[in-house]
Write an enzyme that holds these catalytic residues in place. Structure first.
Site, PDB file in Angstrom:
ATOM      1  N   CYS A 195       5.918  -5.137  17.221  1.00  0.00           N
ATOM      2  CA  CYS A 195       5.941  -4.309  18.426  1.00  0.00           C
ATOM      3  C   CYS A 195       6.648  -2.965  18.294  1.00  0.00           C
ATOM      4  O   CYS A 195       7.413  -2.755  17.381  1.00  0.00           O
ATOM      5  CB  CYS A 195       6.610  -5.019  19.597  1.00  0.00           C
ATOM      6  SG  CYS A 195       5.942  -6.649  19.881  1.00  0.00           S
TER       7      CYS A 195
ATOM      8  N   GLY B  64       1.894  -1.771  16.973  1.00  0.00           N
ATOM      9  CA  GLY B  64       1.232  -2.870  17.674  1.00  0.00           C
ATOM     10  C   GLY B  64       0.005  -2.362  18.392  1.00  0.00           C
ATOM     11  O   GLY B  64       0.102  -1.429  19.187  1.00  0.00           O
TER      12      GLY B  64
ATOM     13  N   ASN C 229      11.235  -6.052  20.484  1.00  0.00           N
ATOM     14  CA  ASN C 229      10.619  -5.903  19.160  1.00  0.00           C
ATOM     15  C   ASN C 229      11.394  -6.768  18.186  1.00  0.00           C
ATOM     16  O   ASN C 229      12.613  -6.646  18.109  1.00  0.00           O
ATOM     17  CB  ASN C 229      10.690  -4.424  18.736  1.00  0.00           C
ATOM     18  CG  ASN C 229      10.289  -4.192  17.281  1.00  0.00           C
ATOM     19  OD1 ASN C 229      10.794  -3.293  16.640  1.00  0.00           O
ATOM     20  ND2 ASN C 229       9.390  -4.988  16.757  1.00  0.00           N
ATOM     21  N   GLY C 230      10.688  -7.643  17.480  1.00  0.00           N
ATOM     22  CA  GLY C 230      11.372  -8.495  16.501  1.00  0.00           C
ATOM     23  C   GLY C 230      10.882  -9.916  16.619  1.00  0.00           C
ATOM     24  O   GLY C 230       9.828 -10.181  17.195  1.00  0.00           O
TER      25      GLY C 230
ATOM     26  N   TYR D 278       6.659   0.814   4.223  1.00  0.00           N
ATOM     27  CA  TYR D 278       5.327   0.907   4.808  1.00  0.00           C
ATOM     28  C   TYR D 278       5.303   1.128   6.308  1.00  0.00           C
ATOM     29  O   TYR D 278       4.536   1.933   6.816  1.00  0.00           O
ATOM     30  CB  TYR D 278       4.544  -0.381   4.489  1.00  0.00           C
ATOM     31  CG  TYR D 278       3.283  -0.533   5.284  1.00  0.00           C
ATOM     32  CD1 TYR D 278       2.170   0.277   5.034  1.00  0.00           C
ATOM     33  CD2 TYR D 278       3.201  -1.463   6.325  1.00  0.00           C
ATOM     34  CE1 TYR D 278       1.016   0.137   5.789  1.00  0.00           C
ATOM     35  CE2 TYR D 278       2.041  -1.601   7.075  1.00  0.00           C
ATOM     36  CZ  TYR D 278       0.956  -0.800   6.798  1.00  0.00           C
ATOM     37  OH  TYR D 278      -0.184  -0.919   7.540  1.00  0.00           O
TER      38      TYR D 278
ATOM     39  N   SER E 243      -0.334   5.613   4.265  1.00  0.00           N
ATOM     40  CA  SER E 243       1.057   5.201   4.062  1.00  0.00           C
ATOM     41  C   SER E 243       1.592   5.514   2.668  1.00  0.00           C
ATOM     42  O   SER E 243       2.795   5.653   2.486  1.00  0.00           O
ATOM     43  CB  SER E 243       1.211   3.712   4.359  1.00  0.00           C
ATOM     44  OG  SER E 243       0.252   2.981   3.628  1.00  0.00           O
TER      45      SER E 243
ATOM     46  N   ASP F  32      -0.059   2.737  -4.258  1.00  0.00           N
ATOM     47  CA  ASP F  32      -0.073   2.083  -2.948  1.00  0.00           C
ATOM     48  C   ASP F  32       1.334   1.559  -2.658  1.00  0.00           C
ATOM     49  O   ASP F  32       2.160   1.443  -3.566  1.00  0.00           O
ATOM     50  CB  ASP F  32      -1.096   0.931  -2.919  1.00  0.00           C
ATOM     51  CG  ASP F  32      -1.517   0.577  -1.488  1.00  0.00           C
ATOM     52  OD1 ASP F  32      -0.984   1.175  -0.529  1.00  0.00           O
ATOM     53  OD2 ASP F  32      -2.393  -0.297  -1.329  1.00  0.00           O
ATOM     54  N   ASP F  33       1.600   1.247  -1.381  1.00  0.00           N
ATOM     55  CA  ASP F  33       2.960   0.837  -1.015  1.00  0.00           C
ATOM     56  C   ASP F  33       3.196  -0.657  -1.176  1.00  0.00           C
ATOM     57  O   ASP F  33       4.318  -1.089  -1.402  1.00  0.00           O
ATOM     58  CB  ASP F  33       3.279   1.262   0.423  1.00  0.00           C
ATOM     59  CG  ASP F  33       2.172   0.882   1.363  1.00  0.00           C
ATOM     60  OD1 ASP F  33       2.059  -0.303   1.680  1.00  0.00           O
ATOM     61  OD2 ASP F  33       1.391   1.768   1.751  1.00  0.00           O
TER      62      ASP F  33
ATOM     63  N   CYS G 217       7.882 -13.365   6.183  1.00  0.00           N
ATOM     64  CA  CYS G 217       8.963 -12.730   6.949  1.00  0.00           C
ATOM     65  C   CYS G 217       9.166 -13.515   8.241  1.00  0.00           C
ATOM     66  O   CYS G 217       8.201 -13.859   8.909  1.00  0.00           O
ATOM     67  CB  CYS G 217       8.581 -11.293   7.280  1.00  0.00           C
ATOM     68  SG  CYS G 217       9.736 -10.511   8.422  1.00  0.00           S
TER      69      CYS G 217
ATOM     70  N   CYS H 167      17.600  -6.157   4.223  1.00  0.00           N
ATOM     71  CA  CYS H 167      16.898  -7.417   4.074  1.00  0.00           C
ATOM     72  C   CYS H 167      15.783  -7.169   3.057  1.00  0.00           C
ATOM     73  O   CYS H 167      15.021  -6.204   3.190  1.00  0.00           O
ATOM     74  CB  CYS H 167      16.295  -7.863   5.401  1.00  0.00           C
ATOM     75  SG  CYS H 167      15.249  -9.332   5.190  1.00  0.00           S
TER      76      CYS H 167
HETATM   77  S1  SF4 Z   1      12.422  -6.970   4.370  1.00  0.00           S
HETATM   78 FE1  SF4 Z   1      13.073  -8.753   5.601  1.00  0.00          FE
HETATM   79  S2  SF4 Z   1      12.699  -8.149   7.689  1.00  0.00           S
HETATM   80 FE2  SF4 Z   1      11.571  -6.736   6.417  1.00  0.00          FE
HETATM   81  S3  SF4 Z   1       9.523  -7.554   6.198  1.00  0.00           S
HETATM   82 FE3  SF4 Z   1      10.682  -8.331   4.459  1.00  0.00          FE
HETATM   83  S4  SF4 Z   1      11.528 -10.308   5.136  1.00  0.00           S
HETATM   84 FE4  SF4 Z   1      10.847  -9.186   6.975  1.00  0.00          FE
END
Ligand code: SF4
Length: 500
Positions: A15, A41, A123-124, A274, A320, A387-388, A424, A477
């Protein structure tokens, strides 16, 4: 939804959110901001405004939402100029995996409860929804949607705290995972980011004719540019920010911690790779610069050269990877002077549904509708395609076939992220481990053979971390590459169980 997943083999996000406070055209500002966040989104959009009802002498809300792109949902301008009254608004662009087109799941969500009225957009992805939902069910809660966002509303309503900010803070302390929220109350716009700050959230302001400011909160700063707002600052990780009348006059904002001790942030590194728009600033940094750097470190790590200084044409998979390809070509010239950046693929931005004639290869046709190789750039040339990321590999395979049809001499591919091997749980929609191409093969050489390129290289995690900005107290992350999840997730909880 299946259609979107099949046509774009890229991670999809859950989102984009917007909040506007103290603007005479809050709904219109929200609309344009949503429009610039469309990439976050495409499944549904919605706006809620708060206004003062003179007859009833109280604040009320008004909502317009529906399935589709922002342009489609608000195709009737009256929705913005007449129905959505008021000087405060929140707005939402939705992407989800399933159950998505149900109107009840489209945000913002509004509630009338013991402390007044409140509206929320999120968002999340929360990671402890299963246990919270069970707990709330036992407390008598009746759910009207299948989203994790509604859980948050119930937690606020169940709170015994006296003030709304107290209720919101307590609710945030219960939920785990990735969230950026905008919340509207009768007198404030509240913005919050989870303790690890997975998703970006920014604050901007617009100067009004009377000298006051109106404030805008948005997932990315590209939403500020379209409405001439200036960037003020990020909502920090583990922070709740309250914007009210006083903020508009003095600039002062109230700020609260969600949890007592702020942990080291874990920004989603994929936002840089990306997801965010290159013209945005997120996490305090310019996305375009980071993406260019990704291309540069890729060239340092994996330069390409040919005998007799033969020309290498570096092309990108638009849009991208454009900036990263420019960065790569620039640095590769140090290794191989005859490296040039070329536009080798043209992307159509106007692809809607694709209708497949019987007997045609679905995937190849969809890619063909979306991309067209520039034959003059590719034929008889040594092509390096940047590419990314590669998710399932289905689009890459079809794209490579398409480029091969333009008869390049050689075709190599380099990726500005490591191999995606894990799903993810924090708001980006990657498929299951079994569907990720990186889990099907033992080496990048094998993946390259399967895709049909002469060579393939993925950026290493070390180089990726070298390329992204380093700020004090901020980390990243990288779980989709490493499997090291910074926030524990409920293993029994399918990540999108809350979406049905
Ligand atoms: S880096 Fe972490 S939060 Fe981002 S897409 Fe990958 S697993 Fe999800």
């Amino acid at each position: 939804m299946k259609k979107i997943k099949e046509e774009i083999d890229k991670p999809l996000c859950n989102c984009g959110i917007v909040g506007v406070f103290n603007h005479p055209q809050a709904a219109v500002i929200s609309y344009y901001a949503l429009h610039s966040l469309q990439h976050r989104g495409q499944e549904a959009a919605g706006i809620t405004t708060f206004y003062y009802d003179e007859q009833k002498k109280k604040m009320r809300f008004s909502t317009e939402k529906g399935a589709g792109l922002v342009l489609d949902v608000f195709s009737d301008g009256k929705a913005l100029t007449e129905n959505l009254k008021g000087i405060a608004a929140i707005a939402h662009n939705r992407y989800s995996t399933t159950g998505s087109s149900k109107k009840s799941n489209i945000q913002p969500f509004n509630m009338i409860y013991h402390s007044g009225i409140l509206s929320i957009a999120h968002n999340g992805n929360l990671t402890n929804t299963r246990c919270l939902r069970n707990y709330l069910h036992q407390q008598g809660a009746i759910f009207q949607t299948t989203t994790d966002t509604e859980i948050f509303l119930h937690l606020i309503a169940h709170s015994k705290k006296e003030t709304k900010i107290g209720q919101i803070r307590e609710a945030l302390q219960f939920v785990e995972g990735a969230y950026s929220f905008v919340i509207l109350t009768e007198d404030s716009l509240i913005a919050a980011r989870d303790p690890y700050g997975f998703r970006p959230l920014n604050i901007g302001r617009i100067k009004l004719e009377n000298g006051d400011y109106s404030y805008i909160v948005a997932s990315e700063t590209c939403a500020f540019d379209i409405v001439d707002a200036e960037f003020v600052r990020d909502v920090k990780h583990n922070e709740i920010v309250v914007i009210n009348r006083k903020t508009c006059e003095t600039g002062e904002m109230q700020s609260y911690n969600i949890v007592e001790n702020t942990p080291e942030a874990r920004h989603c590194i994929f936002e840089y790779i990306y997801f965010s728009r290159p013209d945005s600033q997120i996490f305090g940094h310019n996305v375009d610069k980071v993406r260019r750097k990704l291309g540069k470190v890729l060239a340092e790590e994996s330069p390409m050269s040919l005998e007799n200084n033969e020309k290498i044409s570096t092309i990108s998979v638009p849009d991208s990877a454009n900036t990263a390809a420019l960065g790569y070509a620039r640095i590769n010239q140090n290794h191989h002077p005859n490296t040039v950046f070329e536009i080798g693929l043209i992307r159509s931005h106007y692809v809607g549904r694709t209708f497949i004639a019987p007997g045609r290869n679905n995937r190849n046709f969809k890619v063909k509708v979306k991309f067209n190789p520039v034959k003059g750039v590719i034929e008889d040339r040594n092509i390096l395609m940047i590419d990314d990321s590669i998710v399932r590999g289905t689009t890459s395979k079809a794209l490579i076939k398409l480029i091969r049809s333009a008869n390049p001499k050689q075709l190599h591919m380099k990726i500005t992220s490591p191999q995606i091997k894990f799903p993810c749980f924090y708001g980006m929609d990657f498929p299951s481990r079994e569907e990720l191409i990186a889990n099907d093969y033992n080496s990048e050489e094998e993946i390259g053979n399967a895709l049909g390129v002469d060579s393939l290289h993925y950026l290493t995690i070390e180089k990726l971390l070298e390329a992204v900005p380093k700020d004090e107290g901020i980390s990243y992350c990288t779980a989709c590459f490493t499997g090291e999840y910074p926030v524990e997730y409920d293993k029994k909880q399918n990540k999108f169980v809350t979406e049905e």
